[in-house]
Design an enzyme around this catalytic site. Structure first.
Site, PDB file in Angstrom:
ATOM      1  CD  GLU A 206       9.843   1.770  -7.940  1.00 38.76           C
ATOM      2  OE1 GLU A 206       9.387   1.238  -8.972  1.00 38.76           O
ATOM      3  OE2 GLU A 206      10.287   1.120  -6.989  1.00 38.76           O
ATOM      4  CD  GLU A 395       8.503   1.023  -3.001  1.00 35.01           C
ATOM      5  OE1 GLU A 395       8.592   0.002  -3.728  1.00 35.01           O
ATOM      6  OE2 GLU A 395       7.717   1.953  -3.239  1.00 35.01           O
TER       7      GLU A 395
HETATM    8  C1  FCB Z   1       7.840  -1.070  -6.606  1.00 34.53           C
HETATM    9  C2  FCB Z   1       6.623  -0.184  -6.415  1.00 34.53           C
HETATM   10  C3  FCB Z   1       5.705  -0.661  -5.326  1.00 34.53           C
HETATM   11  C4  FCB Z   1       5.559  -2.176  -5.343  1.00 34.53           C
HETATM   12  C5  FCB Z   1       6.900  -2.833  -5.336  1.00 34.53           C
HETATM   13  C6  FCB Z   1       6.857  -4.338  -5.280  1.00 34.53           C
HETATM   14  O1  FCB Z   1       8.292  -0.921  -7.907  1.00 34.53           O
HETATM   15  O2  FCB Z   1       7.022   1.126  -6.113  1.00 34.53           O
HETATM   16  O3  FCB Z   1       4.485  -0.014  -5.471  1.00 34.53           O
HETATM   17  O4  FCB Z   1       4.808  -2.551  -6.433  1.00 34.53           O
HETATM   18  O5  FCB Z   1       7.623  -2.439  -6.465  1.00 34.53           O
END
Ligand code: FCB
Length: 489
Positions: A206, A395
């Site tokens: 990210e 994620e």
């Molecule tokens: C993302 C991050 C991760 C966590 C989630 C909830 O943006 O990559 O580390 O904080 O959100």
């Protein structure tokens, strides 16, 4: 039924039993009337070989921030500053995954997960950011990788999940090109040491979040609020670091090693699914990601981005662009929420954003606007815009209150609702042959949620922060079923 069974009754064991009886009774009524025999329910399956796993990151779970020669990271420094973290906490101990990783691997195994995405802490490997590697830091990841492989769980390593060594920050951090070069050298060292067993590598997690939050709003480490010109240079160094790491992984990994980014693609969704609006959403997505995924995939900054930034645009060379767009094998997309909803417009740039109502629902974190369709559109846009052939959802997950019930269980039905809906939309993508190969649920465990500290929980497994006891939540049972069936029942 809902009036007779109070929320409290439902949450107790006895309540759950009577709920099951009631549900069975209702199903029998439906079957008697012949409305829909149970046998016609069609499971929503994913393609054969679809990979299911969970994700975590080093600073959020490891703790042990000052053992075995680990150096300080920008998050240690930032979290120690008063007022930075909502509950005044730090990742110093967190959930102590550094010492409890065997128990955590057993939890993954109990889920039936076949993959695990974790990050390597750069300051454990190079406490000074560069120089001589710290053998004890490397040893930890050796042990973790071996434990995963023994449990038949494939490691997917992320090289950078925001924990920059503080000594690099002191020398200018991501504002300098040297940090991108140092990242390439660190990536090479990791592959030399772990490359025989780690064959799936994500470079940077990210960029969009760590750059914008760390260098523009100042909400995340290192807490800076840079001018536009300096911010754009940070963005450029981040994508450059990604490209250098891709090259380092190629040069030092095995032939079959697969490498790519894990980016939170900012996803525009068509407010109404017409052809025009879908095209508008694609155009908007390409533009929204201009300094990140778009330049990594296309090897050029969009005209729109360069025009918008004008004199503040980053300084770069053609050679930089070639490095940034080094060929990747896979693309990781972190998808939680839509960036915006759009409608087509005849005026440039071809779309207009539709504002959200204040009543638009969100999960426990206010930023986590509900929009499970993003799990369909994000990979579809990536496949159509850039021809990506191997996509992972690196994620997806949700925060919830996770208050233990009197029987000690955590009935996180809101998280289950969120996950089920996201997976339905992701399944819509795979059914249309969008090449999504796997899914990593964020997160295995409750953990240090950056500026929210421990106040916001994302885990399938609840952690009691006083005792560090792990207790799987209802969502863990849900996910175990998903994995066992390769889809939704
Ligand atoms: C993302 C991050 C991760 C966590 C989630 C909830 O943006 O990559 O580390 O904080 O959100």
């Amino acid at each position: 039924m809902s009036r007779r069974l109070s929320r409290r009754t439902l949450l107790t064991g006895a309540g759950a039993a009577s709920f099951a009886t009631l549900a069975a009774g209702a199903a029998a009524t439906v079957a008697r009337k012949g409305a829909m025999p149970a046998s016609e329910r069609k499971p929503l399956l994913f393609p054969d070989g679809f990979r299911w796993g969970t994700a975590t990151s080093a600073y959020q779970v490891e703790g042990a921030s000052d053992v075995d020669g680990r150096g300080p990271s920008i998050w240690d420094v930032f979290a120690a500053e008063p007022g930075r973290i909502r509950d005044g906490s730090t990742g110093h101990t967190s959930v102590d995954h550094y010492h409890r990783y065997r128990e955590d691997v057993a939890l993954m195994k109990a889920l039936g997960a076949g993959t695990y995405r974790f990050s390597i802490a750069w300051p454990r490997i190079f406490p000074d950011g560069t120089g001589i590697a710290n053998p004890k830091g490397l040893d930890f990841y050796d042990r973790l990788v071996d434990a995963l492989l023994a449990a038949r769980i494939e490691p997917f390593a992320t090289l950078y999940h925001w924990d920059l060594p503080q000594p690099l920050q002191a020398r200018g951090g991501w504002e300098t090109r040297d940090t991108a070069e140092a990242f390439g050298a660190y990536a090479a060292e990791i592959m030399r040491r772990l490359g025989d067993r780690v064959r799936q590598v994500f470079t940077i997690n990210e960029m969009q979040t760590f750059v914008e939050q760390g260098y523009q709003t100042g909400n995340f480490a290192p807490g800076l609020k840079l001018s536009r010109g300096r911010l754009n240079q940070v963005r450029h160094h981040a994508v450059l670091a990604h490209g250098l790491a891709v090259q380092a992984v190629r040069a030092n990994g095995r032939n079959e090693t697969r490498v790519g980014p894990a980016e939170n693609i900012a996803t525009a969704l068509p407010a109404i699914e017409t052809e025009e609006n879908i095209r508008a959403a694609e155009t908007a997505t390409r533009e929204l990601n201009a300094p990140y995924l778009t330049v990594m995939m296309e090897g050029r900054y969009t005209d729109g981005y360069l025009a918008r930034e004008g004199a503040d645009a980053p300084r770069f060379t053609d050679q930089d662009l070639r490095i940034i767009s080094s060929k990747v094998d896979m693309v990781g997309l972190n998808v939680y929420t839509p960036a915006q909803y759009v409608l087509a417009s005849e005026a440039a740039p071809g779309y207009v954003e539709v504002p959200l109502q204040a009543s638009h629902p969100h999960m426990a974190s206010t930023w986590l606007t509900l929009g499970p369709e993003a799990l369909y559109w994000a990979p579809r846009h990536a496949a159509r815009l850039w021809g990506n052939k191997e996509i992972y959802i690196t994620e997806n997950g949700a925060s919830a209150d996770d208050v233990p019930a009197p029987d000690g269980s955590i009935y996180d039905l809101d998280r289950v609702m969120y996950l089920r809906n996201c997976l339905m939309h992701l399944r819509r993508a795979t059914a249309e042959k969008v090449p999504v190969r796997g899914y990593f649920l964020w997160s295995l465990l409750d953990n240090f949620e950056w500026a929210d500290g421990y106040a916001t929980r994302f885990g399938l497994v609840h952690v009691d922060y006083a005792t560090l006891k792990r207790t799987p939540k209802l969502s863990a049972s849900f996910y175990r079923e998903v994995i066992a069936r390769n889809g939704l029942a």
